[in-house]
Design a protein around this motif. Structure first.
Motif, PDB file in Angstrom:
ATOM      1  N   TYR A 110     -70.583  20.010  28.503  1.00  0.00           N
ATOM      2  CA  TYR A 110     -70.368  20.998  29.555  1.00  0.00           C
ATOM      3  C   TYR A 110     -70.342  22.423  29.019  1.00  0.00           C
ATOM      4  CZ  TYR A 110     -68.968  16.920  32.278  1.00  0.00           C
ATOM      5  OH  TYR A 110     -68.944  15.704  32.912  1.00  0.00           O
ATOM      6  N   ARG A 111     -70.634  23.353  29.919  1.00  0.00           N
ATOM      7  CA  ARG A 111     -70.473  24.772  29.617  1.00  0.00           C
ATOM      8  C   ARG A 111     -69.691  25.415  30.757  1.00  0.00           C
ATOM      9  NH1 ARG A 111     -74.534  29.867  29.614  1.00  0.00           N
ATOM     10  NH2 ARG A 111     -73.263  31.262  28.384  1.00  0.00           N
ATOM     11  N   GLU A 129     -66.054  31.704  38.364  1.00  0.00           N
ATOM     12  CA  GLU A 129     -66.142  30.652  37.364  1.00  0.00           C
ATOM     13  C   GLU A 129     -67.419  29.842  37.574  1.00  0.00           C
ATOM     14  OE1 GLU A 129     -61.791  29.146  36.155  1.00  0.00           O
ATOM     15  OE2 GLU A 129     -62.255  28.844  38.284  1.00  0.00           O
ATOM     16  N   GLU A 130     -67.965  29.364  36.470  1.00  0.00           N
ATOM     17  CA  GLU A 130     -69.140  28.499  36.529  1.00  0.00           C
ATOM     18  C   GLU A 130     -68.927  27.322  35.581  1.00  0.00           C
ATOM     19  OE1 GLU A 130     -72.994  30.664  36.361  1.00  0.00           O
ATOM     20  OE2 GLU A 130     -71.737  32.462  36.192  1.00  0.00           O
ATOM     21  N   LEU A 131     -69.392  26.164  35.993  1.00  0.00           N
ATOM     22  CA  LEU A 131     -69.300  24.962  35.175  1.00  0.00           C
ATOM     23  C   LEU A 131     -70.593  24.182  35.324  1.00  0.00           C
ATOM     24  CD1 LEU A 131     -67.531  23.068  33.370  1.00  0.00           C
ATOM     25  CD2 LEU A 131     -66.897  21.902  35.514  1.00  0.00           C
ATOM     26  N   LEU A 190     -70.782  23.553  39.165  1.00  0.00           N
ATOM     27  CA  LEU A 190     -69.839  22.507  39.558  1.00  0.00           C
ATOM     28  C   LEU A 190     -68.398  23.002  39.636  1.00  0.00           C
ATOM     29  CD1 LEU A 190     -71.259  19.723  37.202  1.00  0.00           C
ATOM     30  CD2 LEU A 190     -71.717  19.980  39.656  1.00  0.00           C
ATOM     31  N   ALA A 191     -68.189  24.297  39.493  1.00  0.00           N
ATOM     32  CA  ALA A 191     -66.823  24.822  39.395  1.00  0.00           C
ATOM     33  C   ALA A 191     -65.988  24.523  40.631  1.00  0.00           C
ATOM     34  CB  ALA A 191     -66.864  26.327  39.144  1.00  0.00           C
ATOM     35  N   TYR A 232     -64.833  17.526  39.392  1.00  0.00           N
ATOM     36  CA  TYR A 232     -64.876  18.082  38.034  1.00  0.00           C
ATOM     37  C   TYR A 232     -63.683  18.993  37.759  1.00  0.00           C
ATOM     38  CZ  TYR A 232     -69.689  16.384  37.875  1.00  0.00           C
ATOM     39  OH  TYR A 232     -70.811  15.592  37.885  1.00  0.00           O
ATOM     40  N   SER A 233     -62.648  18.899  38.586  1.00  0.00           N
ATOM     41  CA  SER A 233     -61.504  19.800  38.435  1.00  0.00           C
ATOM     42  C   SER A 233     -60.810  19.632  37.092  1.00  0.00           C
ATOM     43  CB  SER A 233     -60.501  19.573  39.579  1.00  0.00           C
ATOM     44  OG  SER A 233     -60.063  18.226  39.608  1.00  0.00           O
ATOM     45  N   ASN A 234     -60.697  18.403  36.591  1.00  0.00           N
ATOM     46  CA  ASN A 234     -60.050  18.176  35.292  1.00  0.00           C
ATOM     47  C   ASN A 234     -60.891  18.748  34.158  1.00  0.00           C
ATOM     48  OD1 ASN A 234     -57.874  16.861  36.464  1.00  0.00           O
ATOM     49  ND2 ASN A 234     -58.769  14.819  36.201  1.00  0.00           N
ATOM     50  N   ILE A 235     -62.187  18.607  34.265  1.00  0.00           N
ATOM     51  CA  ILE A 235     -63.085  19.156  33.240  1.00  0.00           C
ATOM     52  C   ILE A 235     -63.032  20.675  33.267  1.00  0.00           C
ATOM     53  CG2 ILE A 235     -65.505  19.339  32.529  1.00  0.00           C
ATOM     54  CD1 ILE A 235     -65.887  16.504  33.637  1.00  0.00           C
TER      55      ILE A 235
END
Length: 208
Positions: free
Chosen positions: A76-77, A127-129, A142-143, A148-151
């Motif tokens: 992930y980034r 934020e970006e994920l 995916l932010a 994906y909240s834990n990630i």
């Protein structure tokens, strides 16, 4: 050395700060205690050796003001845009080129795809994920996805720890752009040469 390292491939997470200590190690030179990176030489013999869990990066003023921080893990980034009210304008090497002028024209016509128009997006997500396995070009943020909240939290906390370790901060004032973000025209601030540093600005304004 060439025959030993030729064709070596490693998927380990590394950082640009690891380049200097690597060269010094290969030259049998002493490593300064001020170096933040680690030598990559263990990966040359064992490419699958765990090296870093995270790699961090920064985006700061370069022709145009910005302040962003990023953390990359194996899959992930995570990106934090601290000046998300500003578009992610590329450097002036790009904006005074004819290609950029054409992108500006097409963007005003609404002729660009969402991906193509991202340099003009303002405000940007705070934020970006991105899942780099399924989305290597980082197009699907995916932010805000609860799955994906834990990630997101893991990478955000890792970034916070790095910020504390490096004494990173967000300045209380912004540096003026050197060029117009659309036309590439030189602004009046470009004429100030050499440009004062942030610390010099702080001494002049009393803000930081």
């Amino acid at each position: 050395m060439g025959s030993l390292f030729a064709g070596t491939v490693s998927k380990s997470i590394i950082s640009s700060i690891d380049i200097a200590p690597t060269f010094l190690t290969l030259a049998n030179a002493e490593l300064s205690s001020t170096l933040e990176g680690k030598t990559l030489t263990p990966l040359f013999k064992a490419p699958n050796t765990p090296f870093r869990k995270y790699a961090f990066s920064e985006r700061n003023w370069h022709d145009f003001e910005d302040h962003g921080r990023s953390v990359r893990s194996e899959k992930y980034r995570y990106i934090r845009n601290n000046y998300n009210d500003l578009p992610a304008t590329p450097s002036a090497d790009t904006v005074y080129h004819k290609t950029w002028a054409e992108l500006v024209r097409l963007n005003k016509q609404g002729a660009l795809t969402n991906a193509q128009s991202r340099p003009f997006l303002a405000p940007r997500p705070k934020e970006e994920l991105y899942d780099l396995t399924s989305d290597p070009y980082e197009l699907n943020n995916l932010a805000s996805n609860k799955e994906y909240s834990n990630i997101l939290m893991e990478h955000s906390e890792a970034l916070e720890q790095w910020i504390k370790q490096t004494n990173d901060f967000i300045p209380s004032f912004r540096t003026h752009d050197d060029f117009d973000r659309e036309t590439g025209a030189i602004t009046k601030y470009r004429k100030r040469n050499p440009r004062p540093s942030k610390m010099q600005m702080y001494k002049a304004t009393g803000k930081y």
